[in-house]
Design a protein around this motif. Structure first.
Motif, PDB file in Angstrom:
ATOM      1  N   ILE A  72      50.590  25.803   6.147  1.00  0.00           N
ATOM      2  CA  ILE A  72      49.832  26.999   5.762  1.00  0.00           C
ATOM      3  C   ILE A  72      48.346  26.757   6.034  1.00  0.00           C
ATOM      4  CG2 ILE A  72      49.590  26.329   3.307  1.00  0.00           C
ATOM      5  CD1 ILE A  72      50.067  29.307   2.640  1.00  0.00           C
ATOM      6  N   GLY A  73      47.691  27.755   6.600  1.00  0.00           N
ATOM      7  CA  GLY A  73      46.279  27.615   6.950  1.00  0.00           C
ATOM      8  C   GLY A  73      45.368  27.935   5.780  1.00  0.00           C
ATOM      9  N   LEU A  74      44.328  27.148   5.642  1.00  0.00           N
ATOM     10  CA  LEU A  74      43.353  27.345   4.564  1.00  0.00           C
ATOM     11  C   LEU A  74      41.950  27.071   5.089  1.00  0.00           C
ATOM     12  CD1 LEU A  74      44.973  25.154   1.739  1.00  0.00           C
ATOM     13  CD2 LEU A  74      44.862  27.641   1.707  1.00  0.00           C
ATOM     14  N   SER A  75      40.964  27.639   4.409  1.00  0.00           N
ATOM     15  CA  SER A  75      39.576  27.226   4.636  1.00  0.00           C
ATOM     16  C   SER A  75      38.912  27.172   3.265  1.00  0.00           C
ATOM     17  CB  SER A  75      38.851  28.244   5.528  1.00  0.00           C
ATOM     18  OG  SER A  75      38.473  29.369   4.757  1.00  0.00           O
ATOM     19  N   GLY A  76      37.646  26.832   3.258  1.00  0.00           N
ATOM     20  CA  GLY A  76      36.906  26.798   1.994  1.00  0.00           C
ATOM     21  C   GLY A  76      36.923  28.136   1.275  1.00  0.00           C
ATOM     22  N   TYR A  77      37.148  29.213   2.022  1.00  0.00           N
ATOM     23  CA  TYR A  77      37.171  30.555   1.419  1.00  0.00           C
ATOM     24  C   TYR A  77      38.366  30.759   0.491  1.00  0.00           C
ATOM     25  CZ  TYR A  77      33.342  32.939   3.824  1.00  0.00           C
ATOM     26  OH  TYR A  77      32.099  33.362   4.226  1.00  0.00           O
ATOM     27  N   ASP A  78      39.401  29.973   0.678  1.00  0.00           N
ATOM     28  CA  ASP A  78      40.643  30.188  -0.087  1.00  0.00           C
ATOM     29  C   ASP A  78      40.604  29.479  -1.426  1.00  0.00           C
ATOM     30  OD1 ASP A  78      41.958  31.764   1.967  1.00  0.00           O
ATOM     31  OD2 ASP A  78      41.890  29.905   3.121  1.00  0.00           O
ATOM     32  N   ASN A  79      39.472  29.587  -2.108  1.00  0.00           N
ATOM     33  CA  ASN A  79      39.331  28.958  -3.421  1.00  0.00           C
ATOM     34  C   ASN A  79      39.569  27.453  -3.330  1.00  0.00           C
ATOM     35  OD1 ASN A  79      38.819  28.994  -6.160  1.00  0.00           O
ATOM     36  ND2 ASN A  79      40.971  29.285  -6.711  1.00  0.00           N
ATOM     37  N   LEU A  80      39.227  26.875  -2.179  1.00  0.00           N
ATOM     38  CA  LEU A  80      39.504  25.449  -1.955  1.00  0.00           C
ATOM     39  C   LEU A  80      38.257  24.594  -2.090  1.00  0.00           C
ATOM     40  CD1 LEU A  80      41.523  23.237  -1.052  1.00  0.00           C
ATOM     41  CD2 LEU A  80      40.891  23.764   1.310  1.00  0.00           C
ATOM     42  N   ILE A  96      54.813  22.007   1.359  1.00  0.00           N
ATOM     43  CA  ILE A  96      54.000  22.777   2.320  1.00  0.00           C
ATOM     44  C   ILE A  96      52.821  21.913   2.784  1.00  0.00           C
ATOM     45  CG2 ILE A  96      52.559  24.847   2.617  1.00  0.00           C
ATOM     46  CD1 ILE A  96      54.320  26.095   0.326  1.00  0.00           C
ATOM     47  N   MET A  97      52.623  21.888   4.099  1.00  0.00           N
ATOM     48  CA  MET A  97      51.528  21.088   4.656  1.00  0.00           C
ATOM     49  C   MET A  97      50.252  21.937   4.760  1.00  0.00           C
ATOM     50  SD  MET A  97      51.467  18.991   8.268  1.00  0.00           S
ATOM     51  CE  MET A  97      52.923  18.019   7.925  1.00  0.00           C
ATOM     52  N   PRO A  98      49.208  21.595   3.990  1.00  0.00           N
ATOM     53  CA  PRO A  98      47.964  22.356   4.117  1.00  0.00           C
ATOM     54  C   PRO A  98      47.250  22.004   5.426  1.00  0.00           C
ATOM     55  CG  PRO A  98      48.066  21.120   2.034  1.00  0.00           C
ATOM     56  CD  PRO A  98      49.127  20.575   2.926  1.00  0.00           C
ATOM     57  N   VAL A  99      46.762  23.035   6.104  1.00  0.00           N
ATOM     58  CA  VAL A  99      46.033  22.854   7.369  1.00  0.00           C
ATOM     59  C   VAL A  99      44.657  23.498   7.170  1.00  0.00           C
ATOM     60  CG1 VAL A  99      46.057  23.311   9.842  1.00  0.00           C
ATOM     61  CG2 VAL A  99      48.215  22.969   8.620  1.00  0.00           C
ATOM     62  N   ILE A 100      43.657  22.635   7.033  1.00  0.00           N
ATOM     63  CA  ILE A 100      42.367  23.103   6.514  1.00  0.00           C
ATOM     64  C   ILE A 100      41.309  23.163   7.620  1.00  0.00           C
ATOM     65  CG2 ILE A 100      40.541  22.561   4.844  1.00  0.00           C
ATOM     66  CD1 ILE A 100      42.829  20.957   3.318  1.00  0.00           C
ATOM     67  N   SER A 101      40.717  24.330   7.800  1.00  0.00           N
ATOM     68  CA  SER A 101      39.615  24.412   8.772  1.00  0.00           C
ATOM     69  C   SER A 101      38.299  24.110   8.053  1.00  0.00           C
ATOM     70  CB  SER A 101      39.586  25.760   9.480  1.00  0.00           C
ATOM     71  OG  SER A 101      39.319  26.777   8.571  1.00  0.00           O
ATOM     72  N   CYS A 102      37.382  23.539   8.821  1.00  0.00           N
ATOM     73  CA  CYS A 102      36.157  23.001   8.206  1.00  0.00           C
ATOM     74  C   CYS A 102      35.101  24.083   8.058  1.00  0.00           C
ATOM     75  CB  CYS A 102      35.643  21.808   9.005  1.00  0.00           C
ATOM     76  SG  CYS A 102      35.423  22.124  10.756  1.00  0.00           S
ATOM     77  N   PHE A 103      35.381  24.994   7.175  1.00  0.00           N
ATOM     78  CA  PHE A 103      34.476  26.109   6.970  1.00  0.00           C
ATOM     79  C   PHE A 103      34.558  26.525   5.513  1.00  0.00           C
ATOM     80  CE2 PHE A 103      32.492  30.189   7.499  1.00  0.00           C
ATOM     81  CZ  PHE A 103      31.606  29.961   8.537  1.00  0.00           C
ATOM     82  N   GLY A 104      33.412  26.891   4.942  1.00  0.00           N
ATOM     83  CA  GLY A 104      33.418  27.286   3.535  1.00  0.00           C
ATOM     84  C   GLY A 104      32.390  28.355   3.266  1.00  0.00           C
ATOM     85  N   CYS A 105      32.102  28.552   2.003  1.00  0.00           N
ATOM     86  CA  CYS A 105      31.089  29.550   1.651  1.00  0.00           C
ATOM     87  C   CYS A 105      30.392  29.125   0.374  1.00  0.00           C
ATOM     88  CB  CYS A 105      31.721  30.925   1.480  1.00  0.00           C
ATOM     89  SG  CYS A 105      32.950  31.026   0.193  1.00  0.00           S
ATOM     90  N   ALA A 106      29.191  29.708   0.189  1.00  0.00           N
ATOM     91  CA  ALA A 106      28.465  29.492  -1.058  1.00  0.00           C
ATOM     92  C   ALA A 106      29.086  30.395  -2.122  1.00  0.00           C
ATOM     93  CB  ALA A 106      26.998  29.830  -0.833  1.00  0.00           C
ATOM     94  N   ASN A 107      28.671  30.224  -3.366  1.00  0.00           N
ATOM     95  CA  ASN A 107      29.237  31.011  -4.471  1.00  0.00           C
ATOM     96  C   ASN A 107      29.145  32.509  -4.249  1.00  0.00           C
ATOM     97  OD1 ASN A 107      30.340  29.149  -6.116  1.00  0.00           O
ATOM     98  ND2 ASN A 107      28.498  28.834  -7.359  1.00  0.00           N
TER      99      ASN A 107
END
Ligand SMILES: Nc1ncnc2c1ncn2[C@@H]1O[C@H](COP(=O)(O)OP(=O)(O)O)[C@@H](O)[C@H]1O
Ligand SMILES: CC(=O)N[C@@H](CCC(=O)OP(=O)(O)O)C(=O)O
Length: 258
Positions: free
Chosen positions: A107-115, A148-159
């Motif tokens: 499953i794809g995730l980034s910092g935006y996904d509450n991560l 489930i294997m997390p697949v994390i892209s190196c991107f996020g967001c500020a608060n």
């Protein structure tokens, strides 16, 4: 009631595998079978990916120039949205699809996904680049517990939701520490750290620091070794920088005396 040794739950081993952008273009069925086999051995696998070359291509297409400082991209407001759409919109789903096709539930995730909780690293120097303050390891634990294997892209967001670009090696570093990984594998386009053209099989922290000073280690290898050294300093037992064959340089925390 006391548990006998044999009935104590055994914590699964965990490995963070960071796939660099240039390596992603060469990802093949053998790699995916390898990741699947780790999972089948009961090892929790978390993938973090970069996407430097894909980002460069998109920036160029849009006539946007960018520079780096110590291997970190100075990211303007214009660049950050291109980085976001490249990493989250293109690179991540392509990789997740490849893994799923290879029989892995990913499953794809980034910092935006509450991560990831992020702030600006240093806006004046780097622009829209994030510094990770916290990792939601509970989210990763839940996914891993369900196979489930997390697949994390190196991107996020500020608060406040402002997008922030983050170097992939640094994301892998923070994720590995947060989930208490036993191993960090940084997979890149070079078969380990090379000095004077020779791949170094085993290196020490001291040697790495000397090579950064002498500039034998430069550019994108700087965040990689920084990430590796931080993980070692924080107690992750195994840290390797490897090429696409998954063989390369092992980094040791201590000097080794024969
Ligand atoms: N001592 C070194 N040994 C190997 N590669 C190095 C070294 N110093 C700098 N590099 C550069 O670092 C690059 C890998 O970093 P980077 O391009 O950021 O990879 P990735 O996309 O996998 O994160 C190599 O291709 C090479 O150009
Ligand atoms: C802030 C920063 O440097 N972000 C990186 C993110 C991608 C990345 O790290 O890709 P690789 O793993 O392929 O190097 C960048 O914009 O290139």
């Amino acid at each position: 009631m006391t548990m006998s040794k044999s009935t104590q739950p055994i914590a699964p081993k965990r490995i963070v595998i960071k796939l660099g952008g240039s390596m992603l273009e060469r990802l093949n069925e053998g790699h995916i079978a390898n990741f699947k086999s780790l999972q089948e051995q009961g090892i929790d696998v978390i993938i973090v990916h970069g996407g430097g070359p894909a980002i460069n291509k998109q920036l160029e297409k849009n006539n946007v120039t960018s520079t780096t400082v110590g291997g970190i991209r100075v990211t303007s407001e214009e660049s950050v949205s291109i980085v976001q759409s490249t990493l989250i919109g293109q690179v991540n789903p392509t990789l997740v699809h490849q893994l799923n096709k290879g029989g892995i539930t990913a499953i794809g995730l980034s910092g935006y996904d509450n991560l990831l909780t992020c702030t600006f690293l240093d806006k004046e120097t780097y622009g829209f680049v994030g510094e990770i303050k916290e990792v939601n390891s509970q989210l990763l634990d839940t996914l891993l517990a369900n196979g489930i294997m997390p697949v994390i892209s190196c991107f996020g967001c500020a608060n406040d939701g402002i997008p922030l670009n983050i170097n992939g090696d640094i994301v892998a570093n923070k994720i590995a520490l947060a989930i208490k990984a036993e191993s960090l594998l940084l997979v890149t386009d070079t078969p380990g750290i090379k000095i004077a053209g020779e791949v170094q099989q085993v290196v020490t922290v001291k040697a790495i620091n000397n090579w950064i000073t002498s500039e034998d280690i430069y550019g994108g290898m700087i965040p990689k070794v920084t990430a590796a050294l931080d993980c070692l300093a924080e107690g992750i037992p195994s840290v390797k920088i490897v090429g696409e064959t998954l063989e390369g340089t092992t980094i040791l925390q201590q000097e080794v005396y024969a």
